[in-house]
Structures are given as structure tokens and as C-alpha cells.
Design an enzyme around this catalytic site. Sequence first.
Site, PDB file in Angstrom:
ATOM      1  N   ASP A 219       7.455  -4.825   2.024  1.00 13.88           N
ATOM      2  CA  ASP A 219       8.708  -4.271   2.566  1.00 13.88           C
ATOM      3  C   ASP A 219       9.289  -4.996   3.765  1.00 13.88           C
ATOM      4  OD1 ASP A 219       9.168  -2.432   0.664  1.00 13.88           O
ATOM      5  OD2 ASP A 219       8.797  -0.674   1.889  1.00 13.88           O
TER       6      ASP A 219
ATOM      7  N   PHE B  85      13.500   5.170  -0.549  1.00 15.15           N
ATOM      8  CA  PHE B  85      14.790   4.664  -0.968  1.00 15.15           C
ATOM      9  C   PHE B  85      14.690   3.779  -2.199  1.00 15.15           C
ATOM     10  CE2 PHE B  85      12.854   1.568   1.656  1.00 15.15           C
ATOM     11  CZ  PHE B  85      13.350   0.336   1.290  1.00 15.15           C
ATOM     12  N   ALA B  86      13.482   3.665  -2.769  1.00 14.46           N
ATOM     13  CA  ALA B  86      13.340   2.763  -3.902  1.00 14.46           C
ATOM     14  C   ALA B  86      12.176   3.181  -4.780  1.00 14.46           C
ATOM     15  CB  ALA B  86      13.104   1.351  -3.404  1.00 14.46           C
TER      16      ALA B  86
ATOM     17  N   THR C  36       6.006  10.404   7.968  1.00 16.98           N
ATOM     18  CA  THR C  36       5.285  10.618   9.208  1.00 16.98           C
ATOM     19  C   THR C  36       5.825   9.759  10.345  1.00 16.98           C
ATOM     20  OG1 THR C  36       3.216  10.092  10.271  1.00 16.98           O
ATOM     21  CG2 THR C  36       3.577   9.079   8.138  1.00 16.98           C
TER      22      THR C  36
ATOM     23  N   LEU D 114       4.811   2.119 -10.127  1.00 19.80           N
ATOM     24  CA  LEU D 114       3.675   1.897  -9.227  1.00 19.80           C
ATOM     25  C   LEU D 114       3.758   2.792  -8.002  1.00 19.80           C
ATOM     26  CD1 LEU D 114       3.711  -2.008  -9.250  1.00 19.80           C
ATOM     27  CD2 LEU D 114       2.020  -0.542 -10.357  1.00 19.80           C
ATOM     28  N   GLY D 115       4.954   3.093  -7.636  1.00 23.48           N
ATOM     29  CA  GLY D 115       5.117   3.917  -6.439  1.00 23.48           C
ATOM     30  C   GLY D 115       6.571   4.267  -6.238  1.00 23.48           C
ATOM     31  N   GLU D 116       6.763   5.257  -5.439  1.00 22.76           N
ATOM     32  CA  GLU D 116       8.132   5.670  -5.173  1.00 22.76           C
ATOM     33  C   GLU D 116       8.263   5.871  -3.674  1.00 22.76           C
ATOM     34  OE1 GLU D 116      11.236   8.385  -7.664  1.00 22.76           O
ATOM     35  OE2 GLU D 116       9.187   8.074  -8.337  1.00 22.76           O
ATOM     36  N   GLY D 117       9.108   5.084  -3.052  1.00 27.05           N
ATOM     37  CA  GLY D 117       9.307   5.232  -1.614  1.00 27.05           C
ATOM     38  C   GLY D 117      10.502   6.131  -1.360  1.00 27.05           C
TER      39      GLY D 117
ATOM     40  N   ASP E 281       9.094  -0.678  10.026  1.00 31.62           N
ATOM     41  CA  ASP E 281       8.571   0.486   9.321  1.00 31.62           C
ATOM     42  C   ASP E 281       7.131   0.226   8.872  1.00 31.62           C
ATOM     43  OD1 ASP E 281       8.835   3.072   8.398  1.00 31.62           O
ATOM     44  OD2 ASP E 281       9.572   2.466   6.422  1.00 31.62           O
TER      45      ASP E 281
ATOM     46  N   LYS F   9       3.545   0.864   8.236  1.00 33.90           N
ATOM     47  CA  LYS F   9       2.766   2.091   8.033  1.00 33.90           C
ATOM     48  C   LYS F   9       1.800   1.844   6.871  1.00 33.90           C
ATOM     49  CE  LYS F   9       6.442   3.727   5.168  1.00 33.90           C
ATOM     50  NZ  LYS F   9       7.580   4.535   4.999  1.00 33.90           N
TER      51      LYS F   9
ATOM     52  N   VAL G  10       9.229   1.512  -7.281  1.00 32.73           N
ATOM     53  CA  VAL G  10       8.566   0.239  -7.556  1.00 32.73           C
ATOM     54  C   VAL G  10       7.933   0.323  -8.936  1.00 32.73           C
ATOM     55  CG1 VAL G  10       6.881  -1.462  -6.771  1.00 32.73           C
ATOM     56  CG2 VAL G  10       8.024  -0.009  -5.105  1.00 32.73           C
TER      57      VAL G  10
ATOM     58  N   ASN H 221       2.638   0.367   3.433  1.00 33.26           N
ATOM     59  CA  ASN H 221       3.117  -1.013   3.363  1.00 33.26           C
ATOM     60  C   ASN H 221       2.004  -2.045   3.516  1.00 33.26           C
ATOM     61  OD1 ASN H 221       5.836  -0.381   2.985  1.00 33.26           O
ATOM     62  ND2 ASN H 221       6.084   0.018   5.163  1.00 33.26           N
TER      63      ASN H 221
HETATM   64  P1  AMP Z   1       6.951   1.019  -1.081  1.00 32.63           P
HETATM   65  O1  AMP Z   1       8.264   1.605  -1.492  1.00 32.63           O
HETATM   66  O2  AMP Z   1       7.017  -0.447  -0.815  1.00 32.63           O
HETATM   67  O3  AMP Z   1       6.246   1.797  -0.003  1.00 32.63           O
HETATM   68  O4  AMP Z   1       6.046   1.087  -2.385  1.00 32.63           O
HETATM   69  C1  AMP Z   1       5.528   2.280  -2.873  1.00 32.63           C
HETATM   70  C2  AMP Z   1       4.158   2.006  -3.520  1.00 32.63           C
HETATM   71  O5  AMP Z   1       4.320   1.147  -4.643  1.00 32.63           O
HETATM   72  C3  AMP Z   1       3.188   1.275  -2.624  1.00 32.63           C
HETATM   73  O6  AMP Z   1       2.512   2.119  -1.765  1.00 32.63           O
HETATM   74  C4  AMP Z   1       2.250   0.649  -3.631  1.00 32.63           C
HETATM   75  O7  AMP Z   1       1.303   1.574  -4.080  1.00 32.63           O
HETATM   76  C5  AMP Z   1       3.199   0.286  -4.749  1.00 32.63           C
HETATM   77  N1  AMP Z   1       3.639  -1.103  -4.584  1.00 32.63           N
HETATM   78  C6  AMP Z   1       4.678  -1.531  -3.842  1.00 32.63           C
HETATM   79  N2  AMP Z   1       4.814  -2.867  -3.902  1.00 32.63           N
HETATM   80  C7  AMP Z   1       3.819  -3.303  -4.697  1.00 32.63           C
HETATM   81  C8  AMP Z   1       3.397  -4.601  -5.143  1.00 32.63           C
HETATM   82  N3  AMP Z   1       4.073  -5.693  -4.758  1.00 32.63           N
HETATM   83  N4  AMP Z   1       2.327  -4.683  -5.946  1.00 32.63           N
HETATM   84  C9  AMP Z   1       1.665  -3.559  -6.315  1.00 32.63           C
HETATM   85  N5  AMP Z   1       1.991  -2.314  -5.932  1.00 32.63           N
HETATM   86  C10 AMP Z   1       3.057  -2.178  -5.132  1.00 32.63           C
END
Ligand code: AMP
Length: 417
Positions: free
Chosen positions: A163, A33-34, A185, A28-31, A145, A147, A36, A150
Amino acid sequence: MTSRPGNGGHATNSGRTRVGKYELGRTLGEGNFAKVKFAKNTVTGDNVAIKILDKEKVLKHKMINQIKREISTMKLIRHPNVIRMYEVMASKTKIYIVLEFVTGGELFDKIASSGRLKEEEARRYFQQLICAVDYCHSRGVCHRDLKPENLLLDATGMLKVSDFGLSALPQQVREDGLLHTTCGTPNYVAPEVVHNKGYDGAKADLWSCGVILFVLMAGYLPFEDNNLVNLYKKIFKAEFTCPPWFSTDAKKLIIRILEPDPAKRITIAEVIENEWFKKGYKPPKFEQANVSLDDIDSIFSESMGLVKRETRFTSKCSANEIITKIEEAAGPLGFGVKKSNNKLKIQGEKTGRKGQLSVATEIFEIAPELYLVELRKAEGDTLEFHKFYKNLSPALKDIVWKAEPIDEEKDGSSPSK
Ligand code: AMP
């Protein structure tokens, strides 16, 4: 529940990776440090999001106690504007945080696609944001954090802050001292955080909320500059101009929030009392969860060195007396003892959580009439070893001269694994 999904999850018949009862799906996403991932609970069919962290990075962390406390707090929190944390699992190398899955995307996608929001709509999101942030602060958890990434939306358009409770992680894992400078940013960060002199997390969070409110209503950032040094200068001086379409009351509030001196900045309690903020505000109803924290305890305690895998004591009794005493004490606890010279193997009769507990014991003469007895978990579960030693200790009190505490809290930076 103690969840140990094995070494990094395993593939199912469908070819999908499985972690505990969850089947992993798309990313779903990549931050920073993690990662998702989307996942499905195979028992209930519910959709969840799973945040996957590198275990070593988390557990080697200097702030491990704080991380554990914050993650535990988040598991207890059920606030309609905070992403729920259902459970935490660990494999050998990863930590999996199972979260509420939301489908409405990121709040800022709305602005990217259809421009700035009307003041009423911006206020509704801001109210939800402040309510979530204030609630978590009241439980001792700051975000640090906040932004756009989140701020997520659920299917009904409700704001969900993600987060929370992981906030102790990013800056430390990045280890760059200056937040965000290398990884994203700094536009949302309070000046005192950039100064990095130690700051009040609650006040810093409110600054970020102020920037978010500005962006929602303006459609652009209050502080922006291609040159990072100039950007910081603007942030330090709170050099920004509100566009003419902001109402006077909104402008006044934003100026009070984007006050560079945290001591002079408006507080969240004062924001909640502000007339502009209060308009149409309906505080949400939420329940207090009754949940177990065993999963988090088990992941963190072993790695935090709270439970050591070995312990030692000194004795002024002879090696034979020590051996006899240990044999007498271990028997009633359901342990058999095998001897060879000054070594003992203490073996549990029952199978424990990770098989039979086996404790290797060795007696060293370190000075005339002074012996060091070392007990080391050879096999089985560390927590069971801990319990065994605690039960054994009273029976050894006559022979122990000085003992090392078994549950002494070590610095989290040196996991005992
Ligand atoms: P984060 O590392 O929390 O910034 O997550 C990266 C991205 O994953 C987010 O910007 C969302 O697009 C997606 N994401 C994170 N948590 C969730 C969640 N609980 N449900 C759906 N998408 C999520």
C-alpha cells in the site's frame, strides 16, 4: 502501455473474469477502499495480486496529482521489502493495480498464532521495515497508514510492505477528517496525525514503525483503551510502559520513536545509526527499474482534465475568413472539412486510437465583428484531439485574437468525463 480492459472485465471460457491479460481468482482481502484479488497472468503464468479501486472515487479526488505522482513513483521502485507494482489498468468504472503476489500472509498472523517474537527476530523485521520506509521517503512517497495489514511476508519470510503510494487515498476517500476513527484502529497513528493539523508524513510513518516494533516484541499494543477518548489521551502523552523483557537499548530506542512531539522525535536517519538497530543489519541490494509510466499517464491525464475535450478562441475576422483559414490549415494535417452555415465538421482521414477523430466546430458572433470559435471533440481519442489542435494552432495565428490554452491544468475534483 495503455491498458483498457473494457467495462469492468469480462468472463472467459472458464467462467473467470478477465482483466487485460489477467484472469481474476479469489478475493485475498478487502480494505477500506479497495478489494484485493488473486489473479494469473495468462501470458506468463505468473501469479499476481490485483487491487481494485473505484475509478470515480480516485479520479474525483482533490489530491489527484499527488496520487498520480505517488503511483508513478511506486511503479519505478524495486525494493526487496516493498510490494512491486507491475502495471495499472482502467476500465470505465474501475482502476486495477497489478501487484506482486506474496504467499507468506500477514506478519501479525505470526504473533496471533505463536505470540511475541524474540528481540533478534523483531529487529530483523524492523530493519526491513525501516529500510523500505526510508527508501520510499527518499523518493518522496510516505505511507501514512502503516499498520499490521500492510506488513506481508513472502515465501522466504521476507517482509514486504504493501500500500505504499496509495497512502494519499484512504484518508481522503474516507472523508472523515480524522484518520481511522470510523474505519479501523487508531492504535498505530501518530498524535499529530490525529490532531489533523497537517503533518510531516515521514515523521508520522516512523511513529507507526515504533508501534509496530513494540507489538512485535511485546505481543500487545503500547496504547490501548476501550474508550476512544482515553486511547487518544494515551497516544497524545505517549503513555506506555515497556515490558520487563525488552532490553535497555530497545527500550531507549522505542521511547525516542514514540515521542509525541514530532519535532523532538528521532529521525529515520538517526534510527539507522542507532546501535541497537545496526546489530546484524545488512542493507539489501536493489535495482532501479526501467519501466514505462504510460499506463498511469493515460488513466490519469484524461480524467484530470489535463486534456480538455473542447477549446475555444475569439477572432476579429469574418466567419467566412475563419472557415477558409480552418479548411486551409486542416487539409495538410490529414483532415477533411464539411461545412454547413457557421458549423464545421473536421474529420480525420486516418483511424486513430479510438476510431476516426472528429471535431465539431461552431462559430458564434458574440459582438459586432467579434466571433467565438468553439472546437469540440465529437468522436475519437481526446489525446489525439489535443495533438490535432496543437498542430492546427500555428496556422490559425493570423485569425486568433485570444485563445484558451488547451492543456490548462484543472482541479482534479472535476474530471472531464
Ligand atoms: P490491503 O487493502 O492492502 O490492506 O489488503 C487487504 C489484504 O489483502 C491484506 O491484508 C492481505 O491479506 C491481502 N493482500 C494485499 N496485497 C496482497 C499481495 N500483494 N499479495 C497477497 N496478498 C495481498
